[in-house]
Design an enzyme around this catalytic site. Structure first.
Site, short mmCIF file in Angstrom:
data_model
loop_
_atom_site.label_atom_id
_atom_site.label_comp_id
_atom_site.label_asym_id
_atom_site.label_seq_id
_atom_site.Cartn_x
_atom_site.Cartn_y
_atom_site.Cartn_z
N ASP A 31 24.05 -23.67 -0.93
CA ASP A 31 23.40 -22.86 0.10
C ASP A 31 22.98 -23.73 1.27
O ASP A 31 22.18 -24.65 1.12
CB ASP A 31 22.18 -22.15 -0.49
CG ASP A 31 21.44 -21.30 0.54
OD1 ASP A 31 21.66 -20.07 0.54
OD2 ASP A 31 20.66 -21.86 1.33
N LYS B 56 24.28 -19.40 6.85
CA LYS B 56 23.46 -18.36 7.48
C LYS B 56 23.61 -18.36 8.99
O LYS B 56 23.75 -19.41 9.62
CB LYS B 56 21.98 -18.55 7.11
CG LYS B 56 21.73 -18.65 5.62
CD LYS B 56 20.26 -18.88 5.30
CE LYS B 56 20.07 -19.28 3.86
NZ LYS B 56 20.46 -20.67 3.58
N HIS C 222 19.93 -14.93 9.00
CA HIS C 222 18.83 -15.81 8.61
C HIS C 222 17.45 -15.23 8.92
O HIS C 222 16.48 -15.48 8.19
CB HIS C 222 19.00 -17.16 9.33
CG HIS C 222 18.34 -18.30 8.64
ND1 HIS C 222 18.75 -19.61 8.79
CD2 HIS C 222 17.29 -18.37 7.80
CE1 HIS C 222 17.99 -20.41 8.06
NE2 HIS C 222 17.08 -19.68 7.47
N TYR D 121 20.13 -25.56 9.54
CA TYR D 121 19.81 -26.79 8.80
C TYR D 121 20.49 -28.00 9.40
O TYR D 121 20.15 -29.14 9.06
CB TYR D 121 20.21 -26.67 7.33
CG TYR D 121 19.56 -25.55 6.57
CD1 TYR D 121 18.49 -24.82 7.09
CD2 TYR D 121 20.04 -25.20 5.30
CE1 TYR D 121 17.91 -23.79 6.37
CE2 TYR D 121 19.46 -24.17 4.58
CZ TYR D 121 18.41 -23.46 5.12
OH TYR D 121 17.85 -22.43 4.40
#
Length: 283
Positions: free
Chosen positions: A43, A73, A107, A48
């Protein structure tokens, strides 16, 4: 490994590996070690900033693509929402070095949610996103999306841990065929989770760690989890939760820890809505 079946029939591991807050320069080796430990669900997210490192780890791991379940996401997009969602998807896919995603999540519940979701429905129909879902959607926003679109989210990834158990939210999701998945499953150690006397006592009963008890608690509730660690021994420990079972009394004891409130941030807070809605990614 146990699996949950999503509302489109796809099987998803109930336990995976998350890479939130792992620096890009550390992510590749960490993911390689996670795959070696047996994790098959990975994930990540555009926000990120480590999708490329995840992709390199997948490529170098030697694990066949069909054995993996990869999630990333979509961050909040500028208008036009549909067009920019598809562009963001292609960017993530390229960074990951993949031909398709197993799960693509929205997200945050902000921006042109409906335009973004229409684009995600198209990606799902085309097969480039095998399943689509959301993250951080509270019951009202989730139900609105379910009732007013052709494709219902397969997953809703939300803050869930012993101090914020989301029981009513999970029941609503169950009624509408949406799989609950946790982020922050260990509450990032807040509220003294790893030394909590209730959890520590249960861990001692089973000869397990508090972390393993928390993950086992989630498994028995049907909550999918994506614990993160950069230590190989902790990765191995976190995935070793399928050889014991918590009793009804132990599950009831953990239920008493629920405070009913987030330990991180409230998506209903206007200041948080403004901050998240204004944030844009560099690429």
């Amino acid at each position: 490994m146990q699996h949950v079946t999503l509302n489109n029939g796809i099987a998803m591991p109930i336990l995976g590996f998350g890479v939130y807050q792992i620096p890009p320069e550390q992510t590749e080796q960490t993911v390689i070690e996670a795959l070696a430990a047996g994790y098959r669900l990975l994930d990540t997210a555009a926000a990120y900033q480590n999708e490329e490192a995840v992709g390199r780890a997948i490529k170098s791991s030697g694990v066949p693509r069909e054995e993996l379940f990869v999630t990333t996401k979509l961050w909040v997009q500028d208008a036009p929402g549909e067009e920019n969602t598809k562009r963001a998807f292609e960017t993530s896919l390229k960074k990951l070095g993949l031909d398709y995603l197993d799960l693509y999540l929205m997200h945050q519940p902000y921006g042109d949610v409906y335009g973004q979701w229409r684009a995600m429905e198209d990606l799902n129909r085309e097969g480039s996103a095998k399943a689509i879902g959301v993250a951080n959607f509270y019951p009202d926003r989730l139900l609105d999306l379910v009732l007013n679109n052709d494709v219902a989210p397969a997953v809703n990834q939300i803050e869930t841990h012993p101090f914020f158990q989301r029981t009513a939210d999970q029941e609503l999701m169950r009624e509408h065929g949406v799989q609950i998945q946790t982020w922050g499953g260990f509450a990032q150690g807040k509220n003294g989770l790893f030394t909590n006397p209730v959890l520590s006592g249960i861990a001692q009963n089973h000869g397990k760690s508090v972390g393993q008890v928390v993950l086992r608690w989630a498994v028995q509730r049907g909550v999918a989890s994506i614990p993160k660690s950069v230590r190989a021994e902790r990765m191995a420990e976190n995935i070793d939760v399928f050889d014991f079972e918590l009793t009804d009394d132990e599950m009831a004891a953990i239920a008493t820890l629920d405070t009913g409130a987030s330990l991180f941030f409230d998506h209903h807070d206007p200041a948080m809505v403004q901050w998240l809605s204004a944030r844009r990614l560099d690429s």
